[in-house]
Design an enzyme around this catalytic site. Structure first.
Site, PDB file in Angstrom:
ATOM      1  N   ASN A   1      -4.179  10.283  -1.895  1.00  0.00           N
ATOM      2  CA  ASN A   1      -5.912  10.074  -2.528  1.00  0.00           C
ATOM      3  C   ASN A   1      -6.557  11.574  -2.569  1.00  0.00           C
ATOM      4  O   ASN A   1      -6.463  12.040  -2.799  1.00  0.00           O
ATOM      5  CB  ASN A   1      -6.608   9.773  -0.881  1.00  0.00           C
ATOM      6  CG  ASN A   1      -7.520   8.856  -0.710  1.00  0.00           C
ATOM      7  OD1 ASN A   1      -8.764   9.947  -0.456  1.00  0.00           O
ATOM      8  ND2 ASN A   1      -7.634   8.489  -1.492  1.00  0.00           N
TER       9      ASN A   1
ATOM     10  N   MET B   1      -0.279   9.318  -9.230  1.00  0.00           N
ATOM     11  CA  MET B   1       0.453  10.488 -10.135  1.00  0.00           C
ATOM     12  C   MET B   1       0.873  10.108 -12.056  1.00  0.00           C
ATOM     13  O   MET B   1       0.084   9.183 -12.403  1.00  0.00           O
ATOM     14  CB  MET B   1       2.144   9.468  -9.757  1.00  0.00           C
ATOM     15  CG  MET B   1       3.337  10.488 -10.196  1.00  0.00           C
ATOM     16  SD  MET B   1       4.825  10.117  -9.139  1.00  0.00           S
ATOM     17  CE  MET B   1       5.254   8.574 -10.742  1.00  0.00           C
TER      18      MET B   1
ATOM     19  N   HIS C   1      22.753  19.715   0.525  1.00  0.00           N
ATOM     20  CA  HIS C   1      21.901  19.836  -0.324  1.00  0.00           C
ATOM     21  C   HIS C   1      22.281  21.795  -1.240  1.00  0.00           C
ATOM     22  O   HIS C   1      21.241  21.930  -2.367  1.00  0.00           O
ATOM     23  CB  HIS C   1      20.575  20.579   0.619  1.00  0.00           C
ATOM     24  CG  HIS C   1      20.944  21.513   1.576  1.00  0.00           C
ATOM     25  ND1 HIS C   1      20.975  21.159   2.869  1.00  0.00           N
ATOM     26  CD2 HIS C   1      20.672  23.264   2.143  1.00  0.00           C
ATOM     27  CE1 HIS C   1      21.394  22.204   3.753  1.00  0.00           C
ATOM     28  NE2 HIS C   1      20.591  23.729   3.041  1.00  0.00           N
TER      29      HIS C   1
ATOM     30  N   ALA D   1      -4.113   3.035  -4.320  1.00  0.00           N
ATOM     31  CA  ALA D   1      -3.166   2.559  -3.285  1.00  0.00           C
ATOM     32  C   ALA D   1      -4.372   1.530  -2.236  1.00  0.00           C
ATOM     33  O   ALA D   1      -4.463   0.436  -1.754  1.00  0.00           O
ATOM     34  CB  ALA D   1      -2.316   2.764  -2.619  1.00  0.00           C
ATOM     35  N   CYS D   2      -5.413   2.904  -2.151  1.00  0.00           N
ATOM     36  CA  CYS D   2      -6.519   1.963  -1.265  1.00  0.00           C
ATOM     37  C   CYS D   2      -7.542   1.158  -1.393  1.00  0.00           C
ATOM     38  O   CYS D   2      -8.472   0.536  -1.313  1.00  0.00           O
ATOM     39  CB  CYS D   2      -6.704   3.513  -0.409  1.00  0.00           C
ATOM     40  SG  CYS D   2      -7.550   4.542  -1.670  1.00  0.00           S
TER      41      CYS D   2
ATOM     42  N   SER E   1       4.745   8.971  -1.056  1.00  0.00           N
ATOM     43  CA  SER E   1       3.427   8.810  -1.746  1.00  0.00           C
ATOM     44  C   SER E   1       3.508   7.031  -2.553  1.00  0.00           C
ATOM     45  O   SER E   1       4.786   6.633  -2.382  1.00  0.00           O
ATOM     46  CB  SER E   1       3.214   9.795  -2.657  1.00  0.00           C
ATOM     47  OG  SER E   1       2.013   8.837  -3.743  1.00  0.00           O
ATOM     48  N   VAL E   2       2.752   6.209  -2.113  1.00  0.00           N
ATOM     49  CA  VAL E   2       2.630   4.818  -2.630  1.00  0.00           C
ATOM     50  C   VAL E   2       3.119   5.140  -3.798  1.00  0.00           C
ATOM     51  O   VAL E   2       4.250   3.968  -4.808  1.00  0.00           O
ATOM     52  CB  VAL E   2       1.999   3.925  -3.237  1.00  0.00           C
ATOM     53  CG1 VAL E   2       1.227   2.895  -3.080  1.00  0.00           C
ATOM     54  CG2 VAL E   2       0.837   4.495  -1.519  1.00  0.00           C
TER      55      VAL E   2
ATOM     56  N   THR F   1      13.302  10.663   0.117  1.00  0.00           N
ATOM     57  CA  THR F   1      13.050  11.504   1.746  1.00  0.00           C
ATOM     58  C   THR F   1      12.575   9.351   2.525  1.00  0.00           C
ATOM     59  O   THR F   1      12.578   8.570   1.547  1.00  0.00           O
ATOM     60  CB  THR F   1      11.305  11.548   1.402  1.00  0.00           C
ATOM     61  OG1 THR F   1       9.987  10.986   1.432  1.00  0.00           O
ATOM     62  CG2 THR F   1      12.038  12.733   1.200  1.00  0.00           C
ATOM     63  N   LYS F   2      12.918   9.407   3.328  1.00  0.00           N
ATOM     64  CA  LYS F   2      12.677   8.183   4.099  1.00  0.00           C
ATOM     65  C   LYS F   2      11.161   7.815   4.362  1.00  0.00           C
ATOM     66  O   LYS F   2      11.348   6.339   4.321  1.00  0.00           O
ATOM     67  CB  LYS F   2      12.849   9.293   6.224  1.00  0.00           C
ATOM     68  CG  LYS F   2      12.930   8.166   7.046  1.00  0.00           C
ATOM     69  CD  LYS F   2      13.029   7.869   8.399  1.00  0.00           C
ATOM     70  CE  LYS F   2      13.796   6.807   9.325  1.00  0.00           C
ATOM     71  NZ  LYS F   2      13.414   7.482  10.357  1.00  0.00           N
TER      72      LYS F   2
ATOM     73  N   ALA G   1       1.752  15.178  -0.392  1.00  0.00           N
ATOM     74  CA  ALA G   1       0.442  15.938   0.256  1.00  0.00           C
ATOM     75  C   ALA G   1       1.231  16.337   1.248  1.00  0.00           C
ATOM     76  O   ALA G   1       1.119  17.950   1.649  1.00  0.00           O
ATOM     77  CB  ALA G   1      -0.841  15.636   0.617  1.00  0.00           C
TER      78      ALA G   1
HETATM   79  C1  PCO Z   1      -3.143   7.117  -1.221  1.00  0.00           C
HETATM   80  N1  PCO Z   1      -2.203   7.289  -2.139  1.00  0.00           N
HETATM   81  C2  PCO Z   1      -2.467   6.564  -3.606  1.00  0.00           C
HETATM   82  C3  PCO Z   1      -0.434   7.550  -4.658  1.00  0.00           C
HETATM   83  C4  PCO Z   1      -1.247   8.128  -6.266  1.00  0.00           C
HETATM   84  N2  PCO Z   1      -1.337   7.045  -6.358  1.00  0.00           N
HETATM   85  C5  PCO Z   1      -0.783   6.289  -7.844  1.00  0.00           C
HETATM   86  C6  PCO Z   1      -1.703   5.188  -8.478  1.00  0.00           C
HETATM   87  C7  PCO Z   1      -0.408   4.067  -7.711  1.00  0.00           C
HETATM   88  C8  PCO Z   1      -0.894   2.809  -8.440  1.00  0.00           C
HETATM   89  O1  PCO Z   1      -0.608   2.812 -10.352  1.00  0.00           O
HETATM   90  C9  PCO Z   1      -0.694   3.790  -6.281  1.00  0.00           C
HETATM   91  C10 PCO Z   1       1.002   4.107  -8.653  1.00  0.00           C
HETATM   92  O2  PCO Z   1      -2.909   5.069  -7.982  1.00  0.00           O
HETATM   93  O3  PCO Z   1      -0.375   7.069  -8.734  1.00  0.00           O
HETATM   94  O4  PCO Z   1      -3.155   5.833  -4.292  1.00  0.00           O
HETATM   95  C11 PCO Z   1      -4.385   6.615  -1.412  1.00  0.00           C
HETATM   96  S1  PCO Z   1      -5.320   5.693  -0.310  1.00  0.00           S
END
Ligand code: PCO
Length: 199
Positions: free
Chosen positions: A132, A173, A80, A164-165, A19-20, A43-44, A97
């Site tokens: 997301n 998180m 492992h 992130a988006c 995840s981002v 993970t990769k 996810a």
């Molecule tokens: C995709 N996924 C995410 C992952 C959850 N996002 C976060 C925060 C971060 C910035 O503070 C990216 C660490 O928003 O845990 O955003 C979404 S399209």
């Protein structure tokens, strides 16, 4: 007040999936290494977001490649299994996810999911999901959380913020300091209960 956890530092296996939010994995490693002995599994896909230089140099960082380069012949250690035996507790932060779905189904196709598949559920396993909002709100998520909850996994819930988006919503998180304090308090309490013979 200082938390007395005995003379030995607890052995924590910290893991990141794709995840981002894995951009925060280095900070998480720093926090935990202040009070625990830490090994890290990534993970990769998580490596797309993790700057390896952000992980403290004293922490061994394991990837899928290490699983089989460390095994040559029958009788050699399998990574492992060794990591599962070594750890007093495991924390998966972020849990994507995809890795949540794999956990719920018992799939084991990489180092992280093999450790979870071999996990001794008498030891704590924490997860901090990150995804997301549309994924978090999908009916799949609750089904998968119910399944891992039945196994004894503790969920540190995501928070609502900018994702992130650019979307704003639940699925980010939990902040590293909250993940750190949740696990640390749990372990300190378990230690107190196992050493308190007066009640
Ligand atoms: C995709 N996924 C995410 C992952 C959850 N996002 C976060 C925060 C971060 C910035 O503070 C990216 C660490 O928003 O845990 O955003 C979404 S399209």
């Amino acid at each position: 007040m200082q938390v007395d956890m005995g003379s030995e530092r607890p052995r924590i296996l910290l893991a990141a999936s794709g995840s981002v939010a894995a951009i925060k994995f280095g900070a998480l490693c720093h926090s935990f290494s202040e009070w625990a002995e830490v090994k890290a599994v990534v993970t990769k896909s998580s490596l797309h977001f993790i700057d390896k230089a952000s992980v403290p140099s004293g922490i061994s960082l394991y990837t899928d490649e290490d699983e089989w380069t460390s095994w040559k012949k029958i009788g050699d250690n399998v990574l492992h299994i060794e990591l599962r035996k070594w750890a007093d507790a495991m924390v998966v932060a972020p849990l994507s996810a995809n890795s949540l779905a794999k956990m719920a189904g018992g799939l084991c196709d990489n180092l992280l999911t093999c450790i979870i598949r071999a996990w001794d559920f008498s030891k704590p396993l924490f997860v901090a999901p990150a995804m997301n909002t549309f994924m978090w709100n999908s009916p799949f998520t609750q089904k998968h959380l119910d399944l891992v909850g039945e196994l004894g996994v503790s969920v540190i819930p995501p928070i609502t913020k900018k994702l992130a988006c650019g979307d704003y919503g639940n699925g980010a998180m939990a902040e590293p300091h909250l993940i750190d304090s949740t696990v640390r308090m749990y372990i300190a309490n378990s230690h107190d209960q196992s050493t308190n013979t007066n009640c």
